[in-house]
Design a protein around this motif. Structure first.
Motif, PDB file in Angstrom:
ATOM      1  N   GLU A 208       0.872  -1.177   0.000  1.00  0.00           N
ATOM      2  CA  GLU A 208       0.000   0.000   0.000  1.00  0.00           C
ATOM      3  C   GLU A 208       0.901   1.217   0.000  1.00  0.00           C
ATOM      4  O   GLU A 208       1.409   1.638   1.043  1.00  0.00           O
ATOM      5  CB  GLU A 208      -0.913  -0.004   1.227  1.00  0.00           C
ATOM      6  N   HIS A 209       1.106   1.794  -1.177  1.00  0.00           N
ATOM      7  CA  HIS A 209       2.038   2.928  -1.255  1.00  0.00           C
ATOM      8  C   HIS A 209       1.773   3.724  -2.520  1.00  0.00           C
ATOM      9  O   HIS A 209       0.609   3.897  -2.906  1.00  0.00           O
ATOM     10  CB  HIS A 209       3.485   2.446  -1.130  1.00  0.00           C
ATOM     11  N   TRP A 210       2.809   4.199  -3.176  1.00  0.00           N
ATOM     12  CA  TRP A 210       2.669   5.162  -4.263  1.00  0.00           C
ATOM     13  C   TRP A 210       1.902   4.617  -5.462  1.00  0.00           C
ATOM     14  O   TRP A 210       1.368   5.394  -6.265  1.00  0.00           O
ATOM     15  CB  TRP A 210       4.052   5.658  -4.697  1.00  0.00           C
ATOM     16  N   MET A 211       1.791   3.288  -5.609  1.00  0.00           N
ATOM     17  CA  MET A 211       1.076   2.700  -6.740  1.00  0.00           C
ATOM     18  C   MET A 211      -0.437   2.647  -6.533  1.00  0.00           C
ATOM     19  O   MET A 211      -1.162   2.108  -7.381  1.00  0.00           O
ATOM     20  CB  MET A 211       1.623   1.307  -7.035  1.00  0.00           C
ATOM     21  N   GLY A 212      -0.928   3.193  -5.435  1.00  0.00           N
ATOM     22  CA  GLY A 212      -2.360   3.328  -5.233  1.00  0.00           C
ATOM     23  C   GLY A 212      -3.106   2.017  -5.347  1.00  0.00           C
ATOM     24  O   GLY A 212      -2.705   1.002  -4.762  1.00  0.00           O
ATOM     25  N   ASP A 213      -4.210   2.018  -6.123  1.00  0.00           N
ATOM     26  CA  ASP A 213      -5.047   0.825  -6.223  1.00  0.00           C
ATOM     27  C   ASP A 213      -4.731  -0.015  -7.462  1.00  0.00           C
ATOM     28  O   ASP A 213      -5.547  -0.832  -7.882  1.00  0.00           O
ATOM     29  CB  ASP A 213      -6.535   1.203  -6.202  1.00  0.00           C
ATOM     30  N   TRP A 214      -3.551   0.172  -8.044  1.00  0.00           N
ATOM     31  CA  TRP A 214      -3.179  -0.619  -9.208  1.00  0.00           C
ATOM     32  C   TRP A 214      -3.052  -2.094  -8.810  1.00  0.00           C
ATOM     33  O   TRP A 214      -2.702  -2.415  -7.676  1.00  0.00           O
ATOM     34  CB  TRP A 214      -1.873  -0.109  -9.803  1.00  0.00           C
ATOM     35  N   PRO A 215      -3.338  -3.029  -9.733  1.00  0.00           N
ATOM     36  CA  PRO A 215      -3.305  -4.460  -9.407  1.00  0.00           C
ATOM     37  C   PRO A 215      -1.912  -4.932  -8.992  1.00  0.00           C
ATOM     38  O   PRO A 215      -0.909  -4.275  -9.281  1.00  0.00           O
ATOM     39  CB  PRO A 215      -3.752  -5.127 -10.720  1.00  0.00           C
ATOM     40  N   PRO A 216      -1.830  -6.086  -8.324  1.00  0.00           N
ATOM     41  CA  PRO A 216      -0.550  -6.586  -7.807  1.00  0.00           C
ATOM     42  C   PRO A 216       0.546  -6.737  -8.848  1.00  0.00           C
ATOM     43  O   PRO A 216       1.726  -6.583  -8.532  1.00  0.00           O
ATOM     44  CB  PRO A 216      -0.926  -7.934  -7.188  1.00  0.00           C
ATOM     45  N   ALA A 217       0.204  -7.050 -10.106  1.00  0.00           N
ATOM     46  CA  ALA A 217       1.226  -7.251 -11.139  1.00  0.00           C
ATOM     47  C   ALA A 217       1.738  -5.947 -11.741  1.00  0.00           C
ATOM     48  O   ALA A 217       2.619  -5.975 -12.606  1.00  0.00           O
ATOM     49  CB  ALA A 217       0.681  -8.144 -12.252  1.00  0.00           C
ATOM     50  N   SER A 218       1.222  -4.822 -11.297  1.00  0.00           N
ATOM     51  CA  SER A 218       1.671  -3.527 -11.817  1.00  0.00           C
ATOM     52  C   SER A 218       3.133  -3.299 -11.454  1.00  0.00           C
ATOM     53  O   SER A 218       3.625  -3.792 -10.439  1.00  0.00           O
ATOM     54  CB  SER A 218       0.803  -2.405 -11.255  1.00  0.00           C
ATOM     55  N   PHE A 219       3.822  -2.529 -12.288  1.00  0.00           N
ATOM     56  CA  PHE A 219       5.266  -2.365 -12.098  1.00  0.00           C
ATOM     57  C   PHE A 219       5.694  -0.973 -12.541  1.00  0.00           C
ATOM     58  O   PHE A 219       4.983  -0.292 -13.284  1.00  0.00           O
ATOM     59  CB  PHE A 219       6.029  -3.427 -12.883  1.00  0.00           C
ATOM     60  N   GLY A 220       6.866  -0.562 -12.073  1.00  0.00           N
ATOM     61  CA  GLY A 220       7.392   0.734 -12.463  1.00  0.00           C
ATOM     62  C   GLY A 220       8.466   1.207 -11.509  1.00  0.00           C
ATOM     63  O   GLY A 220       9.144   0.399 -10.858  1.00  0.00           O
ATOM     64  N   HIS A 221       8.587   2.526 -11.393  1.00  0.00           N
ATOM     65  CA  HIS A 221       9.615   3.103 -10.521  1.00  0.00           C
ATOM     66  C   HIS A 221       9.278   4.567 -10.301  1.00  0.00           C
ATOM     67  O   HIS A 221       8.588   5.181 -11.111  1.00  0.00           O
ATOM     68  CB  HIS A 221      10.998   2.994 -11.162  1.00  0.00           C
ATOM     69  N   PHE A 222       9.765   5.123  -9.191  1.00  0.00           N
ATOM     70  CA  PHE A 222       9.705   6.563  -9.008  1.00  0.00           C
ATOM     71  C   PHE A 222      11.091   7.067  -8.676  1.00  0.00           C
ATOM     72  O   PHE A 222      12.003   6.285  -8.372  1.00  0.00           O
ATOM     73  CB  PHE A 222       8.697   6.956  -7.916  1.00  0.00           C
ATOM     74  N   GLY A 223      11.285   8.387  -8.768  1.00  0.00           N
ATOM     75  CA  GLY A 223      12.600   8.955  -8.548  1.00  0.00           C
ATOM     76  C   GLY A 223      12.566  10.151  -7.618  1.00  0.00           C
ATOM     77  O   GLY A 223      11.521  10.805  -7.446  1.00  0.00           O
ATOM     78  N   GLN A 224      13.708  10.452  -7.034  1.00  0.00           N
ATOM     79  CA  GLN A 224      13.822  11.561  -6.100  1.00  0.00           C
ATOM     80  C   GLN A 224      13.603  12.921  -6.763  1.00  0.00           C
ATOM     81  O   GLN A 224      13.421  13.920  -6.076  1.00  0.00           O
ATOM     82  CB  GLN A 224      15.194  11.525  -5.411  1.00  0.00           C
ATOM     83  N   SER A 225      13.633  12.961  -8.080  1.00  0.00           N
ATOM     84  CA  SER A 225      13.375  14.213  -8.792  1.00  0.00           C
ATOM     85  C   SER A 225      11.888  14.524  -8.875  1.00  0.00           C
ATOM     86  O   SER A 225      11.504  15.571  -9.404  1.00  0.00           O
ATOM     87  CB  SER A 225      13.962  14.143 -10.203  1.00  0.00           C
ATOM     88  N   GLY A 226      11.041  13.617  -8.384  1.00  0.00           N
ATOM     89  CA  GLY A 226       9.604  13.790  -8.501  1.00  0.00           C
ATOM     90  C   GLY A 226       9.051  13.184  -9.773  1.00  0.00           C
ATOM     91  O   GLY A 226       7.981  13.573 -10.244  1.00  0.00           O
ATOM     92  N   SER A 227       9.764  12.192 -10.312  1.00  0.00           N
ATOM     93  CA  SER A 227       9.340  11.510 -11.533  1.00  0.00           C
ATOM     94  C   SER A 227       8.763  10.142 -11.187  1.00  0.00           C
ATOM     95  O   SER A 227       9.055   9.577 -10.135  1.00  0.00           O
ATOM     96  CB  SER A 227      10.533  11.337 -12.474  1.00  0.00           C
ATOM     97  N   LEU A 228       7.948   9.605 -12.102  1.00  0.00           N
ATOM     98  CA  LEU A 228       7.437   8.250 -11.906  1.00  0.00           C
ATOM     99  C   LEU A 228       7.027   7.624 -13.229  1.00  0.00           C
ATOM    100  O   LEU A 228       6.734   8.318 -14.205  1.00  0.00           O
ATOM    101  CB  LEU A 228       6.261   8.236 -10.916  1.00  0.00           C
ATOM    102  N   MET A 229       7.031   6.296 -13.235  1.00  0.00           N
ATOM    103  CA  MET A 229       6.486   5.492 -14.322  1.00  0.00           C
ATOM    104  C   MET A 229       5.754   4.332 -13.679  1.00  0.00           C
ATOM    105  O   MET A 229       6.321   3.613 -12.855  1.00  0.00           O
ATOM    106  CB  MET A 229       7.584   4.959 -15.241  1.00  0.00           C
ATOM    107  N   LEU A 230       4.485   4.146 -14.035  1.00  0.00           N
ATOM    108  CA  LEU A 230       3.676   3.075 -13.470  1.00  0.00           C
ATOM    109  C   LEU A 230       2.891   2.419 -14.599  1.00  0.00           C
ATOM    110  O   LEU A 230       2.206   3.112 -15.377  1.00  0.00           O
ATOM    111  CB  LEU A 230       2.728   3.628 -12.405  1.00  0.00           C
TER     112      LEU A 230
END
Length: 269
Positions: A208-230
């Motif tokens: 339970e974190h930055w990926m919100g309610d996305w399904p368990p198989a969801s994937f990606g990354h976030f960065g300290q610059s305030g960037s993300l890919m989900l």
């Protein structure tokens, strides 16, 4: 046109919400300066993982190849299960016993691949050029040093969803949890039991974190610059974002709801 994603994110965010329809990508929603060059920070690891996937496809390296300190293999290094600390010289734990987030481990893996050649050239040849990411370049360490436009980040997201740059079976292996039962910490969001991670991308699992309610198989990354890919390959959806405000408490509060709304907008398209 305003959207529920336009409020609350500080600074000047830029984002693209994506949906895959019969192999064709639709940009469901986009906002901000999509061509401005911005640092991706740790979202850089998504490009590095893609480049490693090319190495796999070309039979140049293998997941189980032992290259790291104390016999860690590529899969250990890219999935943060090598036992190495965040940076060189930080405390270590035994291999494959805990998920310890490690920039040093990712950089070590890249060095094992490129040798004395520049890592920037490796990423250019393996990823940027083939995907048409003309604004992207590695300016610092591979683990966090790519800068590029939000449009380029969207191209990389598409390559993971479709996939474009690597074989589908390679993509599926990279986004499948490696040593899925390991406990670990997601920087900024705390300890999770378990803390699943792919060979490069983070996998949501039950976290339970930055990926919100996305399904368990969801994937990606976030960065300290305030960037993300989900992304979610099964649903064929994704969102990328860059920002001008570094990651902080605002992101911990905002991103779970923000990514959940992005998913609903993508699915409703």
């Amino acid at each position: 046109m305003s959207s529920p994603l336009d409020d609350a994110w500080p600074g000047s965010p830029a984002y693209v919400v994506l949906r895959l329809h019969d192999g064709v990508i639709e940009r469901v929603l986009e906002s901000g300066n999509l061509d401005e060059i911005r640092p991706w920070a740790s979202v850089s690891k998504m490009a590095v993982a893609m480049a490693f996937g090319v190495e796999i496809d070309w039979d140049l390296h293998a997941y189980s190849e032992s290259v790291g300190p104390r016999g860690a293999n590529f899969a250990n290094l890219f999935s943060h299960s090598s036992g190495l600390g965040l940076e060189e010289g930080d405390p270590m734990v035994p291999i494959a016993t805990r998920r310890v987030y490690s920039n040093y481990g990712v950089d070590y893996a890249v060095k094992a691949i490129v040798g004395e050649s520049p890592a920037a050239d490796w990423l250019e040849h393996r990823v940027f050029r083939s995907l048409g990411m003309s604004s992207s370049a590695l300016l610092d360490r591979p683990s966090f040093g790519i800068s590029g436009s939000t449009n380029d980040l969207a191209k990389l997201a598409v390559a993971w969803l479709r996939p474009d740059g690597i074989a589908r079976e390679t993509r599926d292996r990279l986004i499948r949890p490696y040593l899925p039962d390991l406990v670990g910490i997601v920087p900024g969001f705390g300890r999770f039991t378990p803390c699943p991670w792919g060979i490069g991308p983070e996998v949501r699992g039950d976290k339970e974190h930055w990926m919100g309610d996305w399904p368990p198989a969801s994937f990606g990354h976030f960065g300290q610059s305030g960037s993300l890919m989900l992304l979610n390959a099964d649903e064929g959806i994704g969102v990328v974002a860059t920002g001008t405000e570094p990651f902080g408490p605002w992101a911990v509060r905002l991103w779970p709801e923000w990514t959940s709304v992005a998913r609903q907008l993508a699915l409703a398209s």
